[in-house]
Design a protein around this motif. Structure first.
Motif, PDB file in Angstrom:
ATOM      1  N   SER A   1       0.294  -1.441  -0.448  1.00 18.29           N
ATOM      2  CA  SER A   1       0.041   0.174  -0.212  1.00 18.29           C
ATOM      3  C   SER A   1       0.665   1.463   0.414  1.00 18.29           C
ATOM      4  CB  SER A   1      -1.321  -0.012   1.481  1.00 18.29           C
ATOM      5  OG  SER A   1      -0.405  -0.101   2.499  1.00 18.29           O
ATOM      6  N   GLU A   2       2.054   0.839   0.479  1.00 21.54           N
ATOM      7  CA  GLU A   2       3.071   2.244   0.162  1.00 21.54           C
ATOM      8  C   GLU A   2       3.734   2.572  -0.531  1.00 21.54           C
ATOM      9  OE1 GLU A   2       5.333   1.575   4.063  1.00 21.54           O
ATOM     10  OE2 GLU A   2       3.093   2.124   5.928  1.00 21.54           O
ATOM     11  N   ASN A   3       3.541   1.243  -0.992  1.00 24.93           N
ATOM     12  CA  ASN A   3       4.685   1.014  -2.628  1.00 24.93           C
ATOM     13  C   ASN A   3       4.061   1.293  -3.891  1.00 24.93           C
ATOM     14  OD1 ASN A   3       8.029   1.406  -1.017  1.00 24.93           O
ATOM     15  ND2 ASN A   3       6.745   0.016   0.230  1.00 24.93           N
ATOM     16  N   VAL A   4       3.437   1.045  -4.244  1.00 23.22           N
ATOM     17  CA  VAL A   4       2.181   0.949  -5.376  1.00 23.22           C
ATOM     18  C   VAL A   4       1.482   2.328  -6.168  1.00 23.22           C
ATOM     19  CG1 VAL A   4       1.982  -1.882  -5.262  1.00 23.22           C
ATOM     20  CG2 VAL A   4      -0.080  -0.138  -4.887  1.00 23.22           C
ATOM     21  N   SER A   5       0.777   2.507  -6.992  1.00 21.50           N
ATOM     22  CA  SER A   5       0.572   3.740  -7.174  1.00 21.50           C
ATOM     23  C   SER A   5      -0.577   3.097  -7.422  1.00 21.50           C
ATOM     24  CB  SER A   5       1.165   4.335  -8.368  1.00 21.50           C
ATOM     25  OG  SER A   5       1.375   3.700 -10.015  1.00 21.50           O
ATOM     26  N   ASP A   6      -1.570   4.853  -8.317  1.00 19.22           N
ATOM     27  CA  ASP A   6      -2.938   3.748  -8.555  1.00 19.22           C
ATOM     28  C   ASP A   6      -2.675   3.363 -10.187  1.00 19.22           C
ATOM     29  OD1 ASP A   6      -3.745   4.572  -5.589  1.00 19.22           O
ATOM     30  OD2 ASP A   6      -4.351   7.213  -7.090  1.00 19.22           O
ATOM     31  N   GLU A   7      -1.835   3.296 -10.433  1.00 19.73           N
ATOM     32  CA  GLU A   7      -1.922   2.791 -11.384  1.00 19.73           C
ATOM     33  C   GLU A   7      -1.927   1.117 -11.664  1.00 19.73           C
ATOM     34  OE1 GLU A   7      -0.358   5.695 -11.038  1.00 19.73           O
ATOM     35  OE2 GLU A   7      -2.144   6.752 -12.178  1.00 19.73           O
ATOM     36  N   ASP A   8      -0.547   0.375 -10.469  1.00 23.96           N
ATOM     37  CA  ASP A   8      -0.624  -0.598 -10.208  1.00 23.96           C
ATOM     38  C   ASP A   8      -1.617  -1.053 -10.096  1.00 23.96           C
ATOM     39  OD1 ASP A   8       2.727  -0.545 -10.818  1.00 23.96           O
ATOM     40  OD2 ASP A   8       2.801   1.046  -9.095  1.00 23.96           O
ATOM     41  N   ILE A   9      -1.165  -2.917 -10.452  1.00 25.00           N
ATOM     42  CA  ILE A   9      -2.799  -3.413  -9.882  1.00 25.00           C
ATOM     43  C   ILE A   9      -1.988  -4.518  -9.579  1.00 25.00           C
ATOM     44  CG2 ILE A   9      -3.996  -4.995 -11.384  1.00 25.00           C
ATOM     45  CD1 ILE A   9      -4.528  -3.198 -13.536  1.00 25.00           C
ATOM     46  N   VAL A  10      -2.507  -5.270  -8.284  1.00 28.83           N
ATOM     47  CA  VAL A  10      -1.683  -6.681  -7.117  1.00 28.83           C
ATOM     48  C   VAL A  10      -3.214  -7.695  -7.710  1.00 28.83           C
ATOM     49  CG1 VAL A  10      -1.310  -6.670  -5.196  1.00 28.83           C
ATOM     50  CG2 VAL A  10      -0.998  -4.495  -5.871  1.00 28.83           C
ATOM     51  N   LEU A  11      -2.652  -8.753  -7.715  1.00 28.80           N
ATOM     52  CA  LEU A  11      -2.565 -10.147  -7.635  1.00 28.80           C
ATOM     53  C   LEU A  11      -2.298 -10.846  -6.851  1.00 28.80           C
ATOM     54  CD1 LEU A  11      -4.309 -12.050  -8.699  1.00 28.80           C
ATOM     55  CD2 LEU A  11      -2.329 -12.954 -10.279  1.00 28.80           C
ATOM     56  N   LYS A  12      -3.136 -11.208  -5.674  1.00 17.71           N
ATOM     57  CA  LYS A  12      -3.015 -12.220  -4.423  1.00 17.71           C
ATOM     58  C   LYS A  12      -3.960 -13.451  -4.782  1.00 17.71           C
ATOM     59  CE  LYS A  12      -6.644 -11.103  -2.005  1.00 17.71           C
ATOM     60  NZ  LYS A  12      -7.837 -11.864  -1.715  1.00 17.71           N
ATOM     61  N   ASP A  13      -3.011 -14.274  -3.897  1.00 19.38           N
ATOM     62  CA  ASP A  13      -3.375 -16.126  -3.491  1.00 19.38           C
ATOM     63  C   ASP A  13      -4.417 -16.011  -2.375  1.00 19.38           C
ATOM     64  OD1 ASP A  13      -3.767 -18.449  -4.488  1.00 19.38           O
ATOM     65  OD2 ASP A  13      -1.536 -19.169  -3.045  1.00 19.38           O
ATOM     66  N   HIS A  14      -5.374 -16.389  -3.284  1.00 21.25           N
ATOM     67  CA  HIS A  14      -6.438 -16.878  -1.575  1.00 21.25           C
ATOM     68  C   HIS A  14      -6.102 -18.084  -1.202  1.00 21.25           C
ATOM     69  CE1 HIS A  14      -9.810 -15.937   0.451  1.00 21.25           C
ATOM     70  NE2 HIS A  14     -10.553 -16.729   0.704  1.00 21.25           N
ATOM     71  N   ASN A  15      -6.183 -18.574  -1.903  1.00 21.18           N
ATOM     72  CA  ASN A  15      -6.164 -20.591  -1.855  1.00 21.18           C
ATOM     73  C   ASN A  15      -4.171 -20.870  -0.570  1.00 21.18           C
ATOM     74  OD1 ASN A  15      -6.844 -21.725  -3.501  1.00 21.18           O
ATOM     75  ND2 ASN A  15      -5.823 -20.863  -4.956  1.00 21.18           N
ATOM     76  N   TYR A  16      -3.104 -19.584  -0.645  1.00 22.94           N
ATOM     77  CA  TYR A  16      -2.328 -20.140   0.538  1.00 22.94           C
ATOM     78  C   TYR A  16      -1.488 -19.150   1.427  1.00 22.94           C
ATOM     79  CZ  TYR A  16      -1.780 -24.232  -2.356  1.00 22.94           C
ATOM     80  OH  TYR A  16      -1.855 -25.879  -3.420  1.00 22.94           O
ATOM     81  N   ILE A  17      -2.393 -18.055   1.647  1.00 20.41           N
ATOM     82  CA  ILE A  17      -2.244 -16.528   1.986  1.00 20.41           C
ATOM     83  C   ILE A  17      -2.654 -16.360   3.327  1.00 20.41           C
ATOM     84  CG2 ILE A  17      -1.302 -14.253   2.326  1.00 20.41           C
ATOM     85  CD1 ILE A  17      -0.947 -14.811  -0.689  1.00 20.41           C
ATOM     86  N   THR A  18      -2.686 -16.789   4.444  1.00 19.08           N
ATOM     87  CA  THR A  18      -3.365 -16.215   5.649  1.00 19.08           C
ATOM     88  C   THR A  18      -3.522 -15.044   5.409  1.00 19.08           C
ATOM     89  OG1 THR A  18      -2.309 -18.000   6.642  1.00 19.08           O
ATOM     90  CG2 THR A  18      -3.598 -16.418   7.998  1.00 19.08           C
ATOM     91  N   ALA A  19      -5.284 -14.605   5.661  1.00 20.17           N
ATOM     92  CA  ALA A  19      -6.142 -13.638   5.991  1.00 20.17           C
ATOM     93  C   ALA A  19      -5.781 -12.187   4.888  1.00 20.17           C
ATOM     94  CB  ALA A  19      -5.353 -12.871   7.653  1.00 20.17           C
TER      95      ALA A  19
END
Length: 130
Positions: free
Chosen positions: A19-37
């Motif tokens: 949240s501190e290092n990406v800009s509004d133009e950056d897009i994040v993908l996360k893994d719901h399978n193996y990341i806790t919380a």
């Protein structure tokens, strides 16, 4: 002892980092399978309900009665595949948060991804936009 507190804390730390290092133009993908919380990551970005993008539980992609978008699955499971490449270009996703125990090999092998954050339970890769 035996709780997922430390795993969740790693997710919170990486969420703060992103949240501190990406800009509004950056897009994040996360893994719901193996990341806790991982769902808590939304609070760090406060963009909208569907941000960051998420690879869902595998059974969701296997239901033959429902046509599902396969991009979030392909972008993590097979990022160098033709389908994965097409999805990266189409979505503009350039940050990927994964559990390194399960999904780091395909990113380490690729010259298109740079590891920018590393922890025991979570790692983040950056893919420069071409």
């Amino acid at each position: 002892e035996g709780s997922d507190t430390e795993k969740a804390m790693q997710t919170f730390r990486v969420s703060e980092y992103l949240s501190e290092n990406v800009s509004d133009e950056d897009i994040v993908l996360k893994d719901h399978n193996y990341i806790t919380a991982d769902t808590w990551m939304k609070l760090y970005f406060m963009r909208d309900y569907y941000y960051p993008f998420s690879r869902s539980y595998f059974k969701r992609y296997e239901d033959t009665t429902k046509e599902r978008e396969q991009c979030t699955l392909k972008m993590i499971s097979a990022p160098a595949s033709a389908e994965g490449e097409k999805c990266y270009v189409g979505t503009g996703i350039n940050f990927i948060a994964i559990n390194p125990e399960f999904d780091s090999t395909q990113f380490k092998k690729s010259e298109k991804f740079w590891k920018v954050y590393s922890g025991n339970e979570i790692a983040v890769y950056f893919r420069p936009v071409n």
